[in-house]
Design a protein around this motif. Structure first.
Motif, PDB file in Angstrom:
ATOM      1  N   ALA A   1      74.466  57.738  25.938  1.00  0.00           N
ATOM      2  CA  ALA A   1      73.778  58.198  24.754  1.00  0.00           C
ATOM      3  C   ALA A   1      72.876  59.087  24.644  1.00  0.00           C
ATOM      4  O   ALA A   1      71.773  59.087  25.503  1.00  0.00           O
ATOM      5  CB  ALA A   1      73.677  57.107  23.744  1.00  0.00           C
ATOM      6  N   LYS A   2      72.812  60.128  23.533  1.00  0.00           N
ATOM      7  CA  LYS A   2      71.904  61.254  23.615  1.00  0.00           C
ATOM      8  C   LYS A   2      70.451  60.463  23.506  1.00  0.00           C
ATOM      9  O   LYS A   2      69.291  61.043  24.008  1.00  0.00           O
ATOM     10  CB  LYS A   2      72.187  62.282  22.650  1.00  0.00           C
ATOM     11  CG  LYS A   2      71.342  63.590  22.629  1.00  0.00           C
ATOM     12  CD  LYS A   2      71.608  64.511  21.727  1.00  0.00           C
ATOM     13  CE  LYS A   2      70.670  65.755  21.800  1.00  0.00           C
ATOM     14  NZ  LYS A   2      71.124  66.795  20.810  1.00  0.00           N
ATOM     15  N   GLU A   3      70.285  59.518  22.709  1.00  0.00           N
ATOM     16  CA  GLU A   3      69.012  58.915  22.384  1.00  0.00           C
ATOM     17  C   GLU A   3      68.895  57.601  23.014  1.00  0.00           C
ATOM     18  O   GLU A   3      68.007  56.779  22.673  1.00  0.00           O
ATOM     19  CB  GLU A   3      68.866  58.716  20.854  1.00  0.00           C
ATOM     20  CG  GLU A   3      68.931  59.766  19.912  1.00  0.00           C
ATOM     21  CD  GLU A   3      70.335  60.512  19.727  1.00  0.00           C
ATOM     22  OE1 GLU A   3      71.258  59.732  19.929  1.00  0.00           O
ATOM     23  OE2 GLU A   3      70.007  61.666  19.278  1.00  0.00           O
ATOM     24  N   ALA A   4      69.547  57.414  24.117  1.00  0.00           N
ATOM     25  CA  ALA A   4      69.679  56.074  25.166  1.00  0.00           C
ATOM     26  C   ALA A   4      68.044  56.030  25.490  1.00  0.00           C
ATOM     27  O   ALA A   4      67.543  56.986  26.048  1.00  0.00           O
ATOM     28  CB  ALA A   4      70.618  56.176  25.962  1.00  0.00           C
TER      29      ALA A   4
ATOM     30  N   VAL B   1      74.111  58.177  39.512  1.00  0.00           N
ATOM     31  CA  VAL B   1      73.291  58.789  38.252  1.00  0.00           C
ATOM     32  C   VAL B   1      74.147  59.416  37.253  1.00  0.00           C
ATOM     33  O   VAL B   1      74.880  59.945  37.765  1.00  0.00           O
ATOM     34  CB  VAL B   1      72.136  59.640  38.394  1.00  0.00           C
ATOM     35  CG1 VAL B   1      70.993  58.921  39.503  1.00  0.00           C
ATOM     36  CG2 VAL B   1      72.576  60.969  39.377  1.00  0.00           C
ATOM     37  N   PRO B   2      73.672  59.036  35.865  1.00  0.00           N
ATOM     38  CA  PRO B   2      74.705  59.698  35.087  1.00  0.00           C
ATOM     39  C   PRO B   2      74.412  61.216  34.980  1.00  0.00           C
ATOM     40  O   PRO B   2      73.468  61.576  35.290  1.00  0.00           O
ATOM     41  CB  PRO B   2      74.278  59.168  33.746  1.00  0.00           C
ATOM     42  CG  PRO B   2      72.801  58.537  33.858  1.00  0.00           C
ATOM     43  CD  PRO B   2      72.761  58.196  35.567  1.00  0.00           C
ATOM     44  N   PRO B   3      75.442  62.104  34.419  1.00  0.00           N
ATOM     45  CA  PRO B   3      76.808  61.476  33.957  1.00  0.00           C
ATOM     46  C   PRO B   3      77.647  61.078  35.123  1.00  0.00           C
ATOM     47  O   PRO B   3      77.485  61.750  36.337  1.00  0.00           O
ATOM     48  CB  PRO B   3      77.313  62.812  33.326  1.00  0.00           C
ATOM     49  CG  PRO B   3      76.520  64.159  33.824  1.00  0.00           C
ATOM     50  CD  PRO B   3      75.361  63.423  34.301  1.00  0.00           C
TER      51      PRO B   3
ATOM     52  N   PHE C   1      78.072  53.180  19.926  1.00  0.00           N
ATOM     53  CA  PHE C   1      76.957  53.085  20.696  1.00  0.00           C
ATOM     54  C   PHE C   1      76.392  54.613  20.872  1.00  0.00           C
ATOM     55  O   PHE C   1      75.642  54.764  21.607  1.00  0.00           O
ATOM     56  CB  PHE C   1      76.859  52.355  21.843  1.00  0.00           C
ATOM     57  CG  PHE C   1      77.179  50.903  21.590  1.00  0.00           C
ATOM     58  CD1 PHE C   1      76.370  50.010  20.925  1.00  0.00           C
ATOM     59  CD2 PHE C   1      78.543  50.358  21.888  1.00  0.00           C
ATOM     60  CE1 PHE C   1      76.493  48.619  20.687  1.00  0.00           C
ATOM     61  CE2 PHE C   1      78.779  49.040  21.560  1.00  0.00           C
ATOM     62  CZ  PHE C   1      77.775  47.960  21.081  1.00  0.00           C
ATOM     63  N   GLY C   2      77.385  55.476  20.788  1.00  0.00           N
ATOM     64  CA  GLY C   2      77.006  56.823  21.149  1.00  0.00           C
ATOM     65  C   GLY C   2      77.203  57.430  22.380  1.00  0.00           C
ATOM     66  O   GLY C   2      76.785  58.327  22.724  1.00  0.00           O
ATOM     67  N   ILE C   3      78.010  56.470  23.208  1.00  0.00           N
ATOM     68  CA  ILE C   3      77.959  56.944  24.793  1.00  0.00           C
ATOM     69  C   ILE C   3      78.958  58.047  24.486  1.00  0.00           C
ATOM     70  O   ILE C   3      80.081  58.296  23.822  1.00  0.00           O
ATOM     71  CB  ILE C   3      78.747  55.889  25.194  1.00  0.00           C
ATOM     72  CG1 ILE C   3      77.568  54.707  25.694  1.00  0.00           C
ATOM     73  CG2 ILE C   3      79.438  56.109  26.872  1.00  0.00           C
ATOM     74  CD1 ILE C   3      78.090  53.543  26.383  1.00  0.00           C
ATOM     75  N   ARG C   4      78.715  59.178  25.432  1.00  0.00           N
ATOM     76  CA  ARG C   4      79.560  60.378  25.466  1.00  0.00           C
ATOM     77  C   ARG C   4      80.561  60.430  26.250  1.00  0.00           C
ATOM     78  O   ARG C   4      80.377  60.017  27.492  1.00  0.00           O
ATOM     79  CB  ARG C   4      78.568  61.599  25.524  1.00  0.00           C
ATOM     80  CG  ARG C   4      77.528  61.897  24.457  1.00  0.00           C
ATOM     81  CD  ARG C   4      76.482  62.689  24.860  1.00  0.00           C
ATOM     82  NE  ARG C   4      75.418  62.152  25.814  1.00  0.00           N
ATOM     83  CZ  ARG C   4      74.537  62.631  26.539  1.00  0.00           C
ATOM     84  NH1 ARG C   4      74.142  64.057  25.951  1.00  0.00           N
ATOM     85  NH2 ARG C   4      73.448  62.148  27.105  1.00  0.00           N
TER      86      ARG C   4
END
Length: 300
Positions: free
Chosen positions: A161-164, A232-234, A266-269
């Motif tokens: 998520a962006k704010e994670a 590592v993400p993404p 949860f905002g996961i993209r």
């Protein structure tokens, strides 16, 4: 003439009038002698003894000055010792850094050697499959992940998520090492990959790591490992198969709906696209220690 004897007249002597304070003689004595003679003698003696000594205030000042001098001496000695020890500490730190760099270089060389050996093993396996498997060798190599493949398919990008952040709150998704609900976890990728296999994928990779029947997706602290390789993400998931059909079936599957719920709650993209051609590398190594080919022929 006889008569009564005559006496000379008695004359009274005049007396002084009484003092007005005659009745307060005790109070007057206390006022005139306010200090008892014993106390007066003691005070005089003490004054005589201190006449040649030092006043108390001056003595206290000298004691305080001596204490300050002693404290300053201790601080000065400590600073001097620290100044002397500083080069030693700096030298030890540099030696430790050099040792870490050397050990890191050795570990990198060992890892490079392991990768070369894996490539060699994979090449030998492919040659053995071609030699002993005939026309079926390439198919076995594709299904086992031992060879590179390409073809139509789909691309799925999963990101935090962006704010994670790593603080997180108590939640149903909270587990050891992953307290933030906005971060992608190992079990999320497990469900994605399983959903792709069920939907008809013929080959799958994550961030360039080809998955096989022996692959494992697990967590190590806050990192996600695929076959012991940290990612590592993404996270870019490539799958070979009928792109449109694979995409449609995955999105309608339970695992696809699970991924959609992660996005909504949860905002996961996520980003999914159908690709005309995707390239998947061969697995680093495909080592089978227990399974053996069966020599028995099936009965009709």
């Amino acid at each position: 003439m006889c008569g009564m004897p005559q006496y000379p007249p008695v004359r009274s002597t005049p007396t002084r009038p009484p003092r007005p304070d005659a009745s307060m003689s005790l109070l007057t004595n206390v006022m005139d002698h306010s200090l008892d003679e014993g106390y007066a003698e003691a005070a005089a003696r003490k004054k005589a003894e201190n006449a040649g000594g030092m006043p108390k205030t001056l003595r206290a000042k000298l004691g305080l000055a001596a204490g300050l001098v002693l404290a300053a001496l201790v601080v000065t000695v400590g600073a001097a010792q620290a100044r002397i020890a500083a080069p030693v500490v700096a030298k030890e730190r540099e030696e430790l850094i050099d040792r870490i760099d050397r050990e890191t270089a050795v570990a990198d060389k060992i890892e490079d050697s392991v990768d070369e050996l894996r490539d060699d093993v994979s090449a030998r396996q492919r040659e053995a499959l071609k030699k002993h498997g005939g026309d079926r060798g390439e198919l076995v190599g594709i299904l086992s992940g031992a060879v590179e493949v390409h073809g139509p398919g789909m691309k799925l990008v999963v990101d935090d998520a962006k704010e994670a952040d790593q603080s997180g709150d108590s939640d149903a998704r909270e587990t050891s090492g992953f307290s933030d609900t906005g971060r992608v976890r190992d079990r999320d990728l497990q469900r994605v990959v399983n959903g792709l296999w069920v939907s008809g994928a013929e080959a799958v990779s994550i961030n360039g790591q080809r998955l096989t029947a022996l692959s494992a997706i697990r967590a190590a602290g806050d990192a996600i490992l695929v076959d012991n390789k940290p990612l590592v993400p993404p996270y870019t998931v490539l799958a070979v198969g009928d792109g449109k059909r694979l995409s449609s079936e995955f999105q309608s599957s339970a695992d696809g709906l699970y991924l959609q719920a992660l996005h909504e709650n949860f905002g996961i993209r996520t980003a999914l696209s159908v690709e005309d051609d995707v390239q998947l590398p061969a697995a680093p190594s495909v080592i089978v220690r227990t399974a053996e080919p069966s020599t028995e022929k099936g009965t009709s």
